[in-house]
Scaffold this motif. Structure first.
Motif, mmCIF file in Angstrom:
data_model
loop_
_atom_site.group_PDB
_atom_site.id
_atom_site.type_symbol
_atom_site.label_atom_id
_atom_site.label_comp_id
_atom_site.label_asym_id
_atom_site.label_seq_id
_atom_site.Cartn_x
_atom_site.Cartn_y
_atom_site.Cartn_z
ATOM 1 N N THR A 1 0.840 -1.201 0.000
ATOM 2 C CA THR A 1 0.000 0.000 0.000
ATOM 3 C C THR A 1 0.873 1.248 0.000
ATOM 4 N N TYR A 2 1.904 1.262 0.819
ATOM 5 C CA TYR A 2 2.796 2.420 0.897
ATOM 6 C C TYR A 2 3.436 2.715 -0.463
ATOM 7 N N VAL A 3 3.967 1.698 -1.104
ATOM 8 C CA VAL A 3 4.623 1.887 -2.403
ATOM 9 C C VAL A 3 3.628 2.431 -3.424
ATOM 10 N N THR A 4 2.409 1.918 -3.406
ATOM 11 C CA THR A 4 1.393 2.371 -4.356
ATOM 12 C C THR A 4 1.011 3.825 -4.098
ATOM 13 N N VAL A 5 0.804 4.192 -2.846
ATOM 14 C CA VAL A 5 0.497 5.597 -2.525
ATOM 15 C C VAL A 5 1.672 6.477 -2.920
ATOM 16 N N TYR A 6 2.875 6.037 -2.641
ATOM 17 C CA TYR A 6 4.072 6.820 -2.980
ATOM 18 C C TYR A 6 4.125 7.080 -4.487
ATOM 19 N N GLU A 7 3.863 6.050 -5.270
ATOM 20 C CA GLU A 7 3.938 6.194 -6.728
ATOM 21 C C GLU A 7 2.817 7.064 -7.289
ATOM 22 N N LEU A 8 1.615 6.921 -6.746
ATOM 23 C CA LEU A 8 0.452 7.642 -7.278
ATOM 24 C C LEU A 8 0.218 8.986 -6.612
ATOM 25 N N ARG A 9 0.786 9.175 -5.413
ATOM 26 C CA ARG A 9 0.632 10.424 -4.654
ATOM 27 C C ARG A 9 -0.817 10.730 -4.322
ATOM 28 N N ASN A 10 -1.620 9.668 -4.158
ATOM 29 C CA ASN A 10 -3.042 9.868 -3.913
ATOM 30 C C ASN A 10 -3.628 8.615 -3.259
ATOM 31 N N PHE A 11 -4.254 8.783 -2.110
ATOM 32 C CA PHE A 11 -4.826 7.647 -1.390
ATOM 33 C C PHE A 11 -5.983 7.008 -2.159
ATOM 34 N N SER A 12 -6.869 7.821 -2.739
ATOM 35 C CA SER A 12 -8.032 7.293 -3.453
ATOM 36 C C SER A 12 -7.623 6.504 -4.692
ATOM 37 N N LYS A 13 -6.666 7.035 -5.442
ATOM 38 C CA LYS A 13 -6.195 6.317 -6.634
ATOM 39 C C LYS A 13 -5.498 5.024 -6.242
ATOM 40 N N ALA A 14 -4.753 5.052 -5.156
ATOM 41 C CA ALA A 14 -4.097 3.833 -4.673
ATOM 42 C C ALA A 14 -5.143 2.790 -4.290
ATOM 43 N N ALA A 15 -6.209 3.236 -3.651
ATOM 44 C CA ALA A 15 -7.281 2.311 -3.262
ATOM 45 C C ALA A 15 -7.884 1.641 -4.490
ATOM 46 N N GLU A 16 -8.114 2.411 -5.549
ATOM 47 C CA GLU A 16 -8.671 1.850 -6.781
ATOM 48 C C GLU A 16 -7.740 0.795 -7.371
ATOM 49 N N VAL A 17 -6.467 1.114 -7.448
ATOM 50 C CA VAL A 17 -5.479 0.200 -8.031
ATOM 51 C C VAL A 17 -5.358 -1.079 -7.205
ATOM 52 N N LEU A 18 -5.415 -0.926 -5.883
ATOM 53 C CA LEU A 18 -5.245 -2.070 -4.986
ATOM 54 C C LEU A 18 -6.544 -2.840 -4.722
ATOM 55 N N TYR A 19 -7.664 -2.317 -5.223
ATOM 56 C CA TYR A 19 -8.975 -2.922 -4.994
ATOM 57 C C TYR A 19 -9.303 -3.029 -3.508
ATOM 58 N N ILE A 20 -8.996 -1.959 -2.786
ATOM 59 C CA ILE A 20 -9.364 -1.846 -1.382
ATOM 60 C C ILE A 20 -10.001 -0.484 -1.167
ATOM 61 N N SER A 21 -10.617 -0.267 -0.028
ATOM 62 C CA SER A 21 -11.265 1.017 0.232
ATOM 63 C C SER A 21 -10.233 2.080 0.600
ATOM 64 N N GLN A 22 -10.600 3.323 0.374
ATOM 65 C CA GLN A 22 -9.708 4.429 0.734
ATOM 66 C C GLN A 22 -9.446 4.466 2.235
ATOM 67 N N PRO A 23 -10.456 4.207 3.086
ATOM 68 C CA PRO A 23 -10.165 4.171 4.515
ATOM 69 C C PRO A 23 -9.146 3.082 4.889
ATOM 70 N N THR A 24 -9.158 1.970 4.167
ATOM 71 C CA THR A 24 -8.170 0.915 4.429
ATOM 72 C C THR A 24 -6.771 1.398 4.075
ATOM 73 N N VAL A 25 -6.656 2.130 2.975
ATOM 74 C CA VAL A 25 -5.357 2.711 2.604
ATOM 75 C C VAL A 25 -4.883 3.629 3.723
ATOM 76 N N SER A 26 -5.770 4.470 4.221
ATOM 77 C CA SER A 26 -5.410 5.391 5.310
ATOM 78 C C SER A 26 -4.943 4.632 6.545
ATOM 79 N N VAL A 27 -5.645 3.555 6.888
ATOM 80 C CA VAL A 27 -5.267 2.750 8.054
ATOM 81 C C VAL A 27 -3.879 2.127 7.848
ATOM 82 N N HIS A 28 -3.622 1.614 6.648
ATOM 83 C CA HIS A 28 -2.307 1.013 6.369
ATOM 84 C C HIS A 28 -1.186 2.040 6.551
ATOM 85 N N ILE A 29 -1.392 3.225 6.008
ATOM 86 C CA ILE A 29 -0.360 4.261 6.122
ATOM 87 C C ILE A 29 -0.211 4.702 7.575
#
Length: 78
Positions: free
Chosen positions: A7-35
């Protein structure tokens, strides 16, 4: 731990939590929790959040990505 790093690498590359969530097929709140979990584990912010929903890595975040990528190359993380 691996999903947190992925999740961290994906957010780092995309610079956006919502876009990372879409790519990872998880919810944006889950991305936030991971970070948040990684930031708690390192006791350091990894990203600077701004009002446009994009993020910028902190200086530590830039160092952390290099360490994560090196460990991936060495086969420590898939």
């Amino acid at each position: 731990m691996l999903s947190l790093l992925h999740t961290y690498v994906t957010v780092y590359e995309l610079r956006n939590f919502s876009k990372a969530a879409e790519v990872l097929y998880i919810s944006q709140p889950t991305v936030s929790v991971h970070i948040q979990k990684l930031e708690e584990m390192t006791d350091t912010p990894l990203f600077i959040r701004n009002e446009k929903k994009s993020v910028q890595p902190t200086e530590f975040g830039d160092l952390f990505i290099k360490s994560t990528q090196l460990n991936q190359r060495l086969g420590k993380y898939p």
